[in-house]
Design a protein around this motif. Structure first.
Motif, PDB file in Angstrom:
ATOM      1  N   ILE A 214       0.866  -1.190   0.000  1.00 21.47           N
ATOM      2  CA  ILE A 214       0.000   0.000   0.000  1.00 21.47           C
ATOM      3  C   ILE A 214       0.896   1.231   0.000  1.00 21.47           C
ATOM      4  CG2 ILE A 214      -1.852   1.219   1.215  1.00 21.47           C
ATOM      5  CD1 ILE A 214      -2.479  -1.564   2.534  1.00 21.47           C
TER       6      ILE A 214
ATOM      7  N   GLY B   4       5.437   5.367  -2.536  1.00 20.40           N
ATOM      8  CA  GLY B   4       6.593   6.182  -2.166  1.00 20.40           C
ATOM      9  C   GLY B   4       7.849   5.314  -2.098  1.00 20.40           C
ATOM     10  N   ALA B   5       8.898   5.910  -1.538  1.00 23.79           N
ATOM     11  CA  ALA B   5      10.194   5.226  -1.545  1.00 23.79           C
ATOM     12  C   ALA B   5      10.171   3.935  -0.730  1.00 23.79           C
ATOM     13  CB  ALA B   5      11.270   6.169  -1.017  1.00 23.79           C
TER      14      ALA B   5
ATOM     15  N   GLY C 160       4.465   8.573  -6.001  1.00 22.66           N
ATOM     16  CA  GLY C 160       5.761   8.732  -5.325  1.00 22.66           C
ATOM     17  C   GLY C 160       5.672   9.285  -3.924  1.00 22.66           C
TER      18      GLY C 160
ATOM     19  N   GLY D 203       8.180  10.965  -1.015  1.00 24.51           N
ATOM     20  CA  GLY D 203       9.500  10.727  -1.607  1.00 24.51           C
ATOM     21  C   GLY D 203       9.756  11.629  -2.804  1.00 24.51           C
TER      22      GLY D 203
ATOM     23  N   ALA E 166      18.003  13.594  -0.177  1.00 25.42           N
ATOM     24  CA  ALA E 166      19.119  13.504   0.782  1.00 25.42           C
ATOM     25  C   ALA E 166      19.015  12.181   1.535  1.00 25.42           C
ATOM     26  CB  ALA E 166      19.066  14.671   1.751  1.00 25.42           C
TER      27      ALA E 166
ATOM     28  N   CYS F 111       2.801   0.923   3.408  1.00 30.57           N
ATOM     29  CA  CYS F 111       3.772   2.027   3.275  1.00 30.57           C
ATOM     30  C   CYS F 111       2.971   3.277   2.933  1.00 30.57           C
ATOM     31  CB  CYS F 111       4.790   1.723   2.191  1.00 30.57           C
ATOM     32  SG  CYS F 111       5.719   0.219   2.458  1.00 30.57           S
ATOM     33  N   ALA F 112       1.942   3.533   3.735  1.00 33.03           N
ATOM     34  CA  ALA F 112       0.947   4.554   3.401  1.00 33.03           C
ATOM     35  C   ALA F 112       1.225   5.886   4.085  1.00 33.03           C
ATOM     36  CB  ALA F 112      -0.449   4.048   3.757  1.00 33.03           C
ATOM     37  N   GLY F 113       2.455   6.096   4.568  1.00 37.67           N
ATOM     38  CA  GLY F 113       2.814   7.390   5.148  1.00 37.67           C
ATOM     39  C   GLY F 113       2.200   7.620   6.516  1.00 37.67           C
TER      40      GLY F 113
ATOM     41  N   ASP G  82      -4.910   6.716   7.084  1.00 36.13           N
ATOM     42  CA  ASP G  82      -5.936   5.674   6.909  1.00 36.13           C
ATOM     43  C   ASP G  82      -5.460   4.308   7.404  1.00 36.13           C
ATOM     44  OD1 ASP G  82      -6.601   7.829   5.302  1.00 36.13           O
ATOM     45  OD2 ASP G  82      -6.506   6.708   3.431  1.00 36.13           O
TER      46      ASP G  82
ATOM     47  N   SER H 170      17.287  10.876   7.193  1.00 36.27           N
ATOM     48  CA  SER H 170      17.106   9.525   7.752  1.00 36.27           C
ATOM     49  C   SER H 170      15.784   8.888   7.340  1.00 36.27           C
ATOM     50  CB  SER H 170      17.135   9.558   9.290  1.00 36.27           C
ATOM     51  OG  SER H 170      18.245  10.258   9.748  1.00 36.27           O
TER      52      SER H 170
HETATM   53  C1  LIG Z   1       9.229  18.434   1.118  1.00 28.54           C
HETATM   54  C2  LIG Z   1       9.843  17.196   1.732  1.00 28.54           C
HETATM   55  C3  LIG Z   1      11.218  17.036   1.691  1.00 28.54           C
HETATM   56  C4  LIG Z   1      11.806  15.912   2.272  1.00 28.54           C
HETATM   57  N1  LIG Z   1      13.142  15.722   2.115  1.00 28.54           N
HETATM   58  C5  LIG Z   1      13.701  14.575   2.561  1.00 28.54           C
HETATM   59  C6  LIG Z   1      15.052  14.250   2.250  1.00 28.54           C
HETATM   60  O1  LIG Z   1      15.724  14.966   1.486  1.00 28.54           O
HETATM   61  N2  LIG Z   1      15.573  13.112   2.790  1.00 28.54           N
HETATM   62  C7  LIG Z   1      14.829  12.255   3.553  1.00 28.54           C
HETATM   63  O2  LIG Z   1      15.345  11.247   4.027  1.00 28.54           O
HETATM   64  N3  LIG Z   1      13.526  12.508   3.805  1.00 28.54           N
HETATM   65  C8  LIG Z   1      12.959  13.621   3.310  1.00 28.54           C
HETATM   66  N4  LIG Z   1      11.617  13.833   3.521  1.00 28.54           N
HETATM   67  C9  LIG Z   1      10.865  12.805   4.269  1.00 28.54           C
HETATM   68  C10 LIG Z   1      10.596  11.612   3.326  1.00 28.54           C
HETATM   69  O3  LIG Z   1       9.828  12.053   2.244  1.00 28.54           O
HETATM   70  C11 LIG Z   1       9.847  10.506   4.018  1.00 28.54           C
HETATM   71  O4  LIG Z   1      10.506  10.106   5.171  1.00 28.54           O
HETATM   72  C12 LIG Z   1       9.749   9.272   3.106  1.00 28.54           C
HETATM   73  O5  LIG Z   1       9.642   9.635   1.765  1.00 28.54           O
HETATM   74  C13 LIG Z   1       8.535   8.473   3.519  1.00 28.54           C
HETATM   75  O6  LIG Z   1       8.329   7.438   2.606  1.00 28.54           O
HETATM   76  P1  LIG Z   1       7.011   6.576   2.694  1.00 28.54           P
HETATM   77  O7  LIG Z   1       7.123   5.646   1.531  1.00 28.54           O
HETATM   78  O8  LIG Z   1       6.838   6.057   4.054  1.00 28.54           O
HETATM   79  O9  LIG Z   1       5.797   7.602   2.483  1.00 28.54           O
HETATM   80  P2  LIG Z   1       5.347   8.394   1.203  1.00 28.54           P
HETATM   81  O10 LIG Z   1       6.467   8.586   0.249  1.00 28.54           O
HETATM   82  O11 LIG Z   1       4.677   9.624   1.655  1.00 28.54           O
HETATM   83  O12 LIG Z   1       4.277   7.443   0.489  1.00 28.54           O
HETATM   84  C14 LIG Z   1       3.037   7.159   1.087  1.00 28.54           C
HETATM   85  C15 LIG Z   1       2.048   6.842  -0.022  1.00 28.54           C
HETATM   86  O13 LIG Z   1       0.925   6.169   0.533  1.00 28.54           O
HETATM   87  C16 LIG Z   1      -0.226   6.558  -0.170  1.00 28.54           C
HETATM   88  N5  LIG Z   1      -1.409   6.278   0.656  1.00 28.54           N
HETATM   89  C17 LIG Z   1      -1.791   6.873   1.798  1.00 28.54           C
HETATM   90  N6  LIG Z   1      -2.931   6.323   2.258  1.00 28.54           N
HETATM   91  C18 LIG Z   1      -3.265   5.347   1.385  1.00 28.54           C
HETATM   92  C19 LIG Z   1      -4.349   4.429   1.292  1.00 28.54           C
HETATM   93  N7  LIG Z   1      -5.324   4.401   2.220  1.00 28.54           N
HETATM   94  N8  LIG Z   1      -4.394   3.579   0.247  1.00 28.54           N
HETATM   95  C20 LIG Z   1      -3.431   3.607  -0.714  1.00 28.54           C
HETATM   96  N9  LIG Z   1      -2.400   4.466  -0.681  1.00 28.54           N
HETATM   97  C21 LIG Z   1      -2.305   5.312   0.359  1.00 28.54           C
HETATM   98  C22 LIG Z   1      -0.004   8.039  -0.443  1.00 28.54           C
HETATM   99  O14 LIG Z   1      -0.787   8.470  -1.543  1.00 28.54           O
HETATM  100  C23 LIG Z   1       1.506   8.086  -0.723  1.00 28.54           C
HETATM  101  O15 LIG Z   1       1.780   8.033  -2.107  1.00 28.54           O
HETATM  102  C24 LIG Z   1      11.004  14.943   2.924  1.00 28.54           C
HETATM  103  C25 LIG Z   1       9.617  15.086   2.935  1.00 28.54           C
HETATM  104  C26 LIG Z   1       9.038  16.201   2.337  1.00 28.54           C
HETATM  105  C27 LIG Z   1       7.538  16.328   2.349  1.00 28.54           C
END
Ligand SMILES: Cc1cc2nc3c(=O)[nH]c(=O)nc-3n(C[C@H](O)[C@H](O)[C@H](O)COP(=O)(O)OP(=O)(O)OC[C@H]3O[C@@H](n4cnc5c(N)ncnc54)[C@H](O)[C@@H]3O)c2cc1C
Length: 529
Positions: free
Chosen positions: A16, A19-20, A51, A54, A60, A220-222, A253, A500
């Motif tokens: 789910i 992102g990264a 994405g 991420g 970084a 991985c829904a943030g 969610d 991080s």
């Molecule tokens: C402006 C900005 C700059 C940043 N710079 C850095 C950096 O340079 N270095 C660093 O380490 N970190 C940085 N971060 C933090 C970094 O982005 C996060 O720590 C990391 O990307 C989180 O990855 P993730 O996959 O957990 O979440 P996300 O990349 O946010 O992905 C979560 C995904 O889940 C989806 N989602 C949510 N709910 C549901 C659902 N119910 N069903 C289906 N899909 C769902 C969302 O649409 C989203 O696409 C930055 C963040 C921001 C906002």
């Protein structure tokens, strides 16, 4: 194949998010077993928002390393003739762990941290193998000092084209590996069997509900940073006013869905429980800008001052290197009257500002030939006490001058904590500026209005770091359910060592993918018996 057919076919692992962390999980799941499991990623955002956060990052990426010997083989942007001009100190396991402990007030979970730190470099190399184009971070993490590139702050890697490049590289690899990605598909509920194991996930697409039955689900829904109500509930009043820096789709969610199953929350759910930065006050409030992404960040304060709308300073802008203060100063700004502040510099200070964040087209610049005029102009943008603004700058300049008199050989060096401060035996400010205290005396002067931009939330779900399985309150694993990225709690409290978040998503995404893929294979074996 149309979307209904895709969702109705059998899958082994559903991830789910896109992102990264999700992309790392997918790459790891697909290579976990032979034959590869069938892997589906679902994201509720439209493809144009793919994405997650991420995409918005600077790319970084914090990793431990032994200096250039580890870094040069992974980066593609260092020409041979420049290698001798680079000062890149080793950033050891102990350094990374020490920074994590220090900035979180020793609250970061040591076990989680040891996985994060210990597997950071290996994850970098693994991602390189999947096409991530690593760069040495000359523009953001090095200063040119006496003709040399001096790197600082333990954060040395980025990706060509930042977060946009990282997500593109990883998404290309995921698609090439045979995984399927479905956007506009929201996960709404986790499905369980009579043994309380997760056996699938319910999703909604175009008004239709689908139940995807799978042995392994990876969330991985943030975090819940894009949900003002949850921010207010968990972080406290005021947080609903912050600007969302990244995706508007991280609304908590899946946190809610996991809590229904008795998942254990862990980490910082207090007012200090999020990453937030000094952010352009004129930026959109409810989500980032896909073009400008990270450029609304305003991190030039270490070489200047920040004053609130009453004309008072409220943080020691030079207490530490930017990488260790930027993620908590957003909160400090939010706590000021009106949740705003003004960053200011004189002519010399402006010379250190990075174009990416402070060029004419990206930010409204308030310019003046005197501090008095600057204060007057700031009043049009929310400054309430211009006389106090002027007085604060004058007192600061007097303190800087006293310090220089006592330390005539002191020299500015933005790559280290240089000790250029406001505190001397003769004069001491109540609120020091501990390093890089340049006088603000040379016109033209510049002010930029900032507010608090929330990046992601720190509190999340408890996992077993070995396989990223989600834990119940009693410590047992919810079988079939893994999580990675921002959804994991316990790593960050109150503050955060820059870069991080992506590393954490990579390390635990990789472990989650491997575990879910292997579980799918075991499940097939059982069915065949
Ligand atoms: C402006 C900005 C700059 C940043 N710079 C850095 C950096 O340079 N270095 C660093 O380490 N970190 C940085 N971060 C933090 C970094 O982005 C996060 O720590 C990391 O990307 C989180 O990855 P993730 O996959 O957990 O979440 P996300 O990349 O946010 O992905 C979560 C995904 O889940 C989806 N989602 C949510 N709910 C549901 C659902 N119910 N069903 C289906 N899909 C769902 C969302 O649409 C989203 O696409 C930055 C963040 C921001 C906002």
């Amino acid at each position: 194949m149309n979307s209904s057919t895709i969702l109705e076919q059998p899958w082994d692992v559903v991830i789910i998010g896109s992102g990264a962390a999700a992309l790392a999980s997918a790459l790891s799941a697909i290579e976990s077993t032979t034959p590869s499991p069938r892997v589906l990623l679902v994201d509720k955002c439209p493809e144009s928002w793919a994405g997650g956060n991420g995409y918005f990052t600077a790319g970084a990426y914090r990793t431990q390393h032994n200096g250039l010997e580890d870094i040069l083989p992974v980066v593609s942007n260092v020409a041979d003739d420049i290698v001798d001009k680079i000062d890149l100190p080793a950033y050891t396991h102990a350094d990374f762990q020490g920074d994590l402990d220090r900035v979180t007030g020793d609250r970061s979970d040591k076990n989680l941290g040891s996985y994060l730190v210990g597997e950071s470099l290996d994850t970098v190399k693994w991602l390189k193998g999947h096409g991530v184009d690593w760069w040495l971070s000359f523009r953001r993490q090095a200063y040119q000092v006496d003709g040399r590139w001096v790197f600082w702050g333990g954060l040395h890697l980025t990706v060509k084209d930042g977060g946009k490049g990282l997500i593109k590289n990883m998404t290309d690899a995921v698609k090439k590996s045979g995984c399927t990605i479905m956007h506009d598909t929201a996960a709404t509920k986790l499905l369980t069997n009579d043994k309380r194991a997760v056996c699938g996930v319910e999703v909604q697409r175009e008004g239709k509900t689908y139940q995807l039955k799978v042995p392994g689900v990876i969330m991985c829904a943030g975090g819940f940073e894009a949900n003002p109500e949850l921010r207010k509930k968990y972080l406290g009043p005021g947080w609903e006013l912050a600007h969302t820096r990244g995706t508007p789709y991280n609304t908590g969610d899946m946190l809610a869905a996991a809590l229904v199953l008795g998942a254990k929350t862990v980490g910082d759910f207090s007012p200090t429980g999020c990453h937030s930065v000094a952010w352009d006050a004129n930026s959109p409030k409810d989500g980032g800008d896909r073009e400008k992404t990270n450029e609304f960040t305003k991190s030039g304060y270490p070489l200047g001052l920040m004053l609130n709308s009453e004309g008072n300073r409220f943080v020691d802008e030079g207490i530490d290197l930017r990488n260790y203060t930027y993620a908590k100063f957003g909160r400090a700004i939010l706590e000021q009257p009106g949740g705003i502040a003004f960053q200011i510099w004189d002519k010399d200070g402006q010379g250190w500002l990075r174009d990416e964040e402070y060029r004419e087209e990206i930010v409204k610049k308030i310019k003046a030939d005197s501090i008095e005029e600057l204060a007057q102009k700031c009043c049009e943008d929310g400054l309430r006490d211009s006389s106090n603004f002027v007085r604060t700058v004058q007192e600061y300049n007097a303190a800087v001058a006293s310090h220089r008199q006592e330390n005539p050989d002191a020299k500015l060096n933005p790559a280290i904590k240089d000790g250029l401060s406001t505190q001397s035996s003769k004069t001491k400010l109540n609120l020091a500026k501990s390093n890089w205290a340049l006088p603000i005396i040379k016109p033209p002067f510049l002010a930029v209005k900032v507010t608090s931009g929330i990046t992601f939330t720190f509190g999340g779900l408890a996992i077993n770091p070995d396989n990223a399985a989600v834990l119940r309150e009693d410590g047992s694993e919810i079988e079939g359910l893994h999580c990675a990225g921002e959804m994991v709690g316990g790593l960050f409290y109150g503050n955060y060592p820059g870069g991080s978040g992506l590393t954490a998503g990579g390390v635990f995404g990789r472990r989650a993918g491997r575990a879910a893929g292997e579980r799918a294979q075991r499940s097939h074996r059982m069915q065949r018996l």
